[in-house]
Scaffold this motif. Structure first.
Motif, PDB file in Angstrom:
ATOM      1  N   ASP A 112       0.801  -1.227   0.000  1.00  0.00           N
ATOM      2  CA  ASP A 112       0.000   0.000   0.000  1.00  0.00           C
ATOM      3  C   ASP A 112       0.825   1.263   0.000  1.00  0.00           C
ATOM      4  O   ASP A 112       0.363   2.307  -0.460  1.00  0.00           O
ATOM      5  CB  ASP A 112      -0.911   0.020   1.245  1.00  0.00           C
ATOM      6  CG  ASP A 112      -1.731  -1.247   1.378  1.00  0.00           C
ATOM      7  OD1 ASP A 112      -1.693  -1.861   2.467  1.00  0.00           O
ATOM      8  OD2 ASP A 112      -2.389  -1.619   0.404  1.00  0.00           O
ATOM      9  N   ALA A 113       2.018   1.193   0.546  1.00  0.00           N
ATOM     10  CA  ALA A 113       2.836   2.390   0.706  1.00  0.00           C
ATOM     11  C   ALA A 113       4.262   2.089   0.276  1.00  0.00           C
ATOM     12  O   ALA A 113       4.771   0.990   0.509  1.00  0.00           O
ATOM     13  CB  ALA A 113       2.810   2.874   2.153  1.00  0.00           C
ATOM     14  N   TRP A 114       4.897   3.111  -0.308  1.00  0.00           N
ATOM     15  CA  TRP A 114       6.255   2.969  -0.821  1.00  0.00           C
ATOM     16  C   TRP A 114       7.110   4.161  -0.407  1.00  0.00           C
ATOM     17  O   TRP A 114       6.617   5.300  -0.386  1.00  0.00           O
ATOM     18  CB  TRP A 114       6.235   2.879  -2.353  1.00  0.00           C
ATOM     19  CG  TRP A 114       5.612   1.615  -2.856  1.00  0.00           C
ATOM     20  CD1 TRP A 114       4.286   1.371  -3.030  1.00  0.00           C
ATOM     21  CD2 TRP A 114       6.304   0.421  -3.217  1.00  0.00           C
ATOM     22  NE1 TRP A 114       4.100   0.084  -3.491  1.00  0.00           N
ATOM     23  CE2 TRP A 114       5.326  -0.526  -3.622  1.00  0.00           C
ATOM     24  CE3 TRP A 114       7.646   0.040  -3.259  1.00  0.00           C
ATOM     25  CZ2 TRP A 114       5.661  -1.811  -4.052  1.00  0.00           C
ATOM     26  CZ3 TRP A 114       7.977  -1.233  -3.689  1.00  0.00           C
ATOM     27  CH2 TRP A 114       6.985  -2.142  -4.076  1.00  0.00           C
ATOM     28  N   GLY A 115       8.371   3.876  -0.129  1.00  0.00           N
ATOM     29  CA  GLY A 115       9.342   4.936   0.085  1.00  0.00           C
ATOM     30  C   GLY A 115       9.839   5.450  -1.260  1.00  0.00           C
ATOM     31  O   GLY A 115       9.500   4.911  -2.316  1.00  0.00           O
ATOM     32  N   GLN A 116      10.691   6.457  -1.206  1.00  0.00           N
ATOM     33  CA  GLN A 116      11.127   7.120  -2.433  1.00  0.00           C
ATOM     34  C   GLN A 116      12.284   6.402  -3.124  1.00  0.00           C
ATOM     35  O   GLN A 116      12.601   6.733  -4.247  1.00  0.00           O
ATOM     36  CB  GLN A 116      11.549   8.568  -2.122  1.00  0.00           C
ATOM     37  CG  GLN A 116      12.971   8.736  -1.650  1.00  0.00           C
ATOM     38  CD  GLN A 116      13.200   8.238  -0.228  1.00  0.00           C
ATOM     39  OE1 GLN A 116      12.324   7.683   0.429  1.00  0.00           O
ATOM     40  NE2 GLN A 116      14.411   8.435   0.264  1.00  0.00           N
ATOM     41  N   GLY A 117      12.905   5.443  -2.475  1.00  0.00           N
ATOM     42  CA  GLY A 117      14.002   4.712  -3.098  1.00  0.00           C
ATOM     43  C   GLY A 117      15.357   5.272  -2.738  1.00  0.00           C
ATOM     44  O   GLY A 117      15.514   6.487  -2.571  1.00  0.00           O
ATOM     45  N   THR A 118      16.328   4.386  -2.621  1.00  0.00           N
ATOM     46  CA  THR A 118      17.703   4.792  -2.367  1.00  0.00           C
ATOM     47  C   THR A 118      18.613   3.968  -3.274  1.00  0.00           C
ATOM     48  O   THR A 118      18.433   2.762  -3.417  1.00  0.00           O
ATOM     49  CB  THR A 118      18.070   4.610  -0.880  1.00  0.00           C
ATOM     50  OG1 THR A 118      19.385   5.129  -0.631  1.00  0.00           O
ATOM     51  CG2 THR A 118      17.985   3.166  -0.417  1.00  0.00           C
ATOM     52  N   LEU A 119      19.559   4.637  -3.925  1.00  0.00           N
ATOM     53  CA  LEU A 119      20.384   3.992  -4.938  1.00  0.00           C
ATOM     54  C   LEU A 119      21.569   3.280  -4.313  1.00  0.00           C
ATOM     55  O   LEU A 119      22.324   3.869  -3.531  1.00  0.00           O
ATOM     56  CB  LEU A 119      20.876   5.029  -5.938  1.00  0.00           C
ATOM     57  CG  LEU A 119      21.826   4.529  -7.033  1.00  0.00           C
ATOM     58  CD1 LEU A 119      21.153   3.490  -7.914  1.00  0.00           C
ATOM     59  CD2 LEU A 119      22.317   5.712  -7.856  1.00  0.00           C
ATOM     60  N   VAL A 120      21.738   2.023  -4.688  1.00  0.00           N
ATOM     61  CA  VAL A 120      22.900   1.233  -4.298  1.00  0.00           C
ATOM     62  C   VAL A 120      23.668   0.884  -5.562  1.00  0.00           C
ATOM     63  O   VAL A 120      23.112   0.303  -6.491  1.00  0.00           O
ATOM     64  CB  VAL A 120      22.480  -0.058  -3.561  1.00  0.00           C
ATOM     65  CG1 VAL A 120      23.703  -0.956  -3.312  1.00  0.00           C
ATOM     66  CG2 VAL A 120      21.783   0.280  -2.258  1.00  0.00           C
ATOM     67  N   THR A 121      24.932   1.252  -5.592  1.00  0.00           N
ATOM     68  CA  THR A 121      25.781   0.956  -6.737  1.00  0.00           C
ATOM     69  C   THR A 121      26.967   0.139  -6.250  1.00  0.00           C
ATOM     70  O   THR A 121      27.689   0.576  -5.343  1.00  0.00           O
ATOM     71  CB  THR A 121      26.281   2.241  -7.413  1.00  0.00           C
ATOM     72  OG1 THR A 121      25.153   3.042  -7.796  1.00  0.00           O
ATOM     73  CG2 THR A 121      27.103   1.907  -8.653  1.00  0.00           C
TER      74      THR A 121
END
Length: 124
Positions: A112-121
């Motif tokens: 139902d809910a999502w965070g904005q995302g964080t990039l892992v490289t």
């Protein structure tokens, strides 16, 4: 519930990284929490999930390397990532849903809910 993911960055293969996802709301402890990831040009894939009682499920690709955990007192879910590989490179999203159903925790549309995302490289 609103989610805020953090902790991503650039690391080398074999390194470790811990992602955090802070949630707002007083009912955090009742939610199933999960991490998904999306690599460039690919679909969003399930990584790990944890129930309100800390039952966990993992994608086969991360079993033995990643650990999902939660601290209900801090309204936070974590993803400890060890032995990182270049193929782990992606944007990582945390997600929340009500209830726990082991056969469906991998389905992104169940959340139902999502965070904005964080990039892992992960570099080789």
């Amino acid at each position: 519930v609103q989610l805020q993911a953090s902790g991503g960055g650039l690391v080398q293969a074999g390194d470790s990284l811990r992602l955090s996802c802070a949630a707002s709301g007083r009912t955090f402890s009742t939610y199933t929490m999960a991490w998904f990831r999306q690599a460039p040009g690919k679909e969003r894939d399930f990584v790990a999930a944890i129930s309100w009682s800390s039952v966990t499920r993992y994608a086969d690709s991360v079993k033995g390397r990643f650990i999902i955990s939660r601290d209900n007192a801090k309204n936070t879910v974590y993803l400890q990532m060890d032995s990182l590989k270049p193929e782990d490179t992606a944007v990582y999203y945390c997600a929340a849903r009500r209830g726990w159903s082991a056969p469906t925790v991998f389905r992104s549309y169940e959340y139902d809910a999502w965070g904005q995302g964080t990039l892992v490289t992960v570099s080789s």
